[in-house]
Design an enzyme around this catalytic site. Structure first.
Site, PDB file in Angstrom:
ATOM      1  CB  CYS A  28      -5.036  -1.135   5.298  1.00 40.87           C
ATOM      2  SG  CYS A  28      -6.127  -0.180   6.360  1.00 40.87           S
ATOM      3  CG  HIS A  84      -3.896  -2.884   9.225  1.00 39.67           C
ATOM      4  ND1 HIS A  84      -3.706  -2.036   8.156  1.00 39.67           N
ATOM      5  CD2 HIS A  84      -3.126  -3.978   8.968  1.00 39.67           C
ATOM      6  CE1 HIS A  84      -2.846  -2.602   7.306  1.00 39.67           C
ATOM      7  NE2 HIS A  84      -2.487  -3.777   7.777  1.00 39.67           N
ATOM      8  CD  GLN A 128      -1.231  -0.076   3.713  1.00 41.60           C
ATOM      9  OE1 GLN A 128      -1.647  -1.196   4.007  1.00 41.60           O
ATOM     10  NE2 GLN A 128      -1.578   1.005   4.388  1.00 41.60           N
TER      11      GLN A 128
END
Ligand SMILES: *[C@@H]1O[C@H](CO)[C@@H](O)[C@H](O)[C@H]1NC(C)=O
Ligand SMILES: *[C@@H]1O[C@H](CO)[C@@H](O)[C@H](O)[C@H]1NC(C)=O
Length: 452
Positions: free
Chosen positions: A263, A399, A257
């Site tokens: 994410c 995340h 990323q």
């Protein structure tokens, strides 16, 4: 004449030479001939020590030397070396902070002989004089070990710091992180090993700001909660001991990323790639950039949620492939084009917040998008992570990742999780986390798209 160019990064630690270098390497001056030769000789020694060539190489000439004035310690040089007729028997012993003093090359007692033209090579060396660095930064002797770890870290991860002040600032952070790493390791319940990663020069707060910028909350439009029975998922006791969707072709390679908090887009595409593969028997790597640019419910590089992204994929008509709409690690204007869309989804579901049911879903339906608390992953190297709860609160999801399988090792059940920080991180881009105790909130936000 064959010309090869390769880069060598050299760590030259020589207290003998340091006194001389100190004067010569002040930022305004250039090297004199003797110093150029000393550096080039180090590079040749390193080449001899590391190459598999039977015959020893000798320095012929130093062709150019450039030093990076900003730091005064980085040296790029080009030199020519020639191969001699003498065999080499390298005897090398390394000490972490004393690498080059110990390189000895034996077996070349005869005087230097220039040999055939085809045994001439030009080489490029990028050198960092760590002793000089250490002295110019007034690094204390007690800090020599972390300093050399820091130098190895710079080398391994190809870090480019712009000036002395930045190097010193990063070193301070690095040293503090070494303590955090030690603490994670001491409190670890699983088998995870924590250590220096590519993120070791960021404070935990900086890491969070760049990579985990978004505190996951409830999606804007909640997803329907899956009824596993209605979805044809049989919740059985006799699930396979281990399972891994990578072995069944449902998972694309690990992506990266970059410095963008996207994410959630990677977690989403990972799930859709799996769903498309299972429905259509074709694995297509899908565009995260389309989501970063076009998903209006989420915030691109500032974060988002897979639960929102599914809705947006339906609104957009589907996802383009990675090739068609490549990743740039920053928000751009949306340029999705209907004819270029490769895959569609029909619906999305929230899965039960229960690891046993998630396991059944995984085996029968494909990889699962999840939200997780990823704070300890800044320093994760390998193994089954099971941090202390206070280091990884299960309600602090920050995340997005993808569960692709599970197993058990040394009596510890684990999930296999695909991350989006490149293959250099963790276990070739993956990590394993303890399964069955909602570690780091793994069961708090499981979702999946539906392709029908
Ligand atoms: C440092 O610079 C080199 C050469 O310009 C580049 O290839 C590398 O990706 C840079 N490293 C980082 C961490 O940005
Ligand atoms: C799923 O969506 C696609 C594309 O919008 C559509 O062509 C297809 O008919 C849908 N499938 C079902 C079962 O609704």
């Amino acid at each position: 004449m064959r010309v090869f160019v390769l880069s060598l990064t050299l760590f030259v630690i020589s207290s003998l030479h340091a006194a001389k270098m100190l004067g010569a390497m002040s930022e305004a001056e250039d090297f004199d001939e003797q110093q150029k030769n000393e550096y080039a000789q180090k590079a040749v020694d390193k080449y001899n020590a590391e190459s598999n060539d039977l015959f020893k190489w000798e320095l012929d000439s130093v062709d150019s030397v450039n030093k990076q004035i900003v730091t005064g310690i980085k040296v790029d040089m080009e030199f020519t070396m020639v191969q001699t007729d003498c065999t080499k028997q390298a005897k090398i012993s390394h000490r972490a902070w004393d690498k080059f003093e110990k390189v000895e090359l034996k077996g070349c007692e005869e005087p230097f002989q220039r040999s055939k033209k085809d045994r001439v090579r030009k080489r490029l060396a990028h050198m960092v004089d760590t002793e000089e660095l250490r002295k110019s930064h007034r690094v204390k002797r007690k800090d020599i070990i972390p300093w050399n770890q820091f130098m190895d870290f710079i080398d391994e991860h190809d870090k480019n710091y712009s000036n002395k002040r930045e190097i010193l600032k990063k070193f301070k952070i690095f040293k503090t992180n070494l303590k955090a790493i030690k603490m994670y390791q001491q409190k670890e319940h699983g088998t995870a090993v924590y250590g220096i990663t590519q993120f070791a020069d960021l404070t935990p707060a900086q890491f969070k700001k760049i990579y985990l910028p978004y505190q996951w909350e409830e999606p804007i439009i909640p997803n329907r909660m899956a009824n596993l029975e209605a979805e044809g998922v049989y919740v059985e006791d006799a699930l396979p001991e281990t399972f891994d969707w990578r072995e069944h072709g449902a998972v694309t390679g690990v992506k990266n990323q970059g410095m963008c908090g996207s994410c959630w887009a990677f977690s989403t595409t990972g799930n859709v790639e799996g769903q498309w593969f299972l429905a259509k028997k074709k694995l297509v790597s899908l565009s995260e950039q389309e989501l970063v640019d076009c998903d209006k419910l989420d915030q691109g590089c500032e974060g988002g949620l897979p639960s929102n992204a599914y809705k947006e994929i339906i609104r957009l008509g589907g996802l383009e492939s990675e090739d068609r709409y490549p990743y740039d690690a920053r928000g751009e204007s949306c340029h999705v084009a209907k004819p270029d869309i490769s895959v569609y989804i029909n619906d999305s579901l929230e899965l039960p917040h229960d690891e046993k049911q998630m396991q059944s879903w995984l085996v029968q339906k494909g990889p699962i998008s999840i939200g997780i608390n990823a704070t300890p992953l800044q320093f994760y190297r390998h193994g089954i992570t099971h941090p202390w709860k206070i280091f990884c609160e299960p309600y602090m999801l920050n995340h997005g990742v993808l569960i692709v399988g599970y197993g058990t090792e040394k009596n510890k059940p684990f999930w296999i999780v695909k991350n989006s920080w490149g293959t250099q991180w963790g276990e070739q881009g993956y990590y394993r986390i303890y399964r069955g105790k909602n570690v780091c909130g793994i069961q708090e936000m499981p979702t999946s798209a539906i392709v029908s």
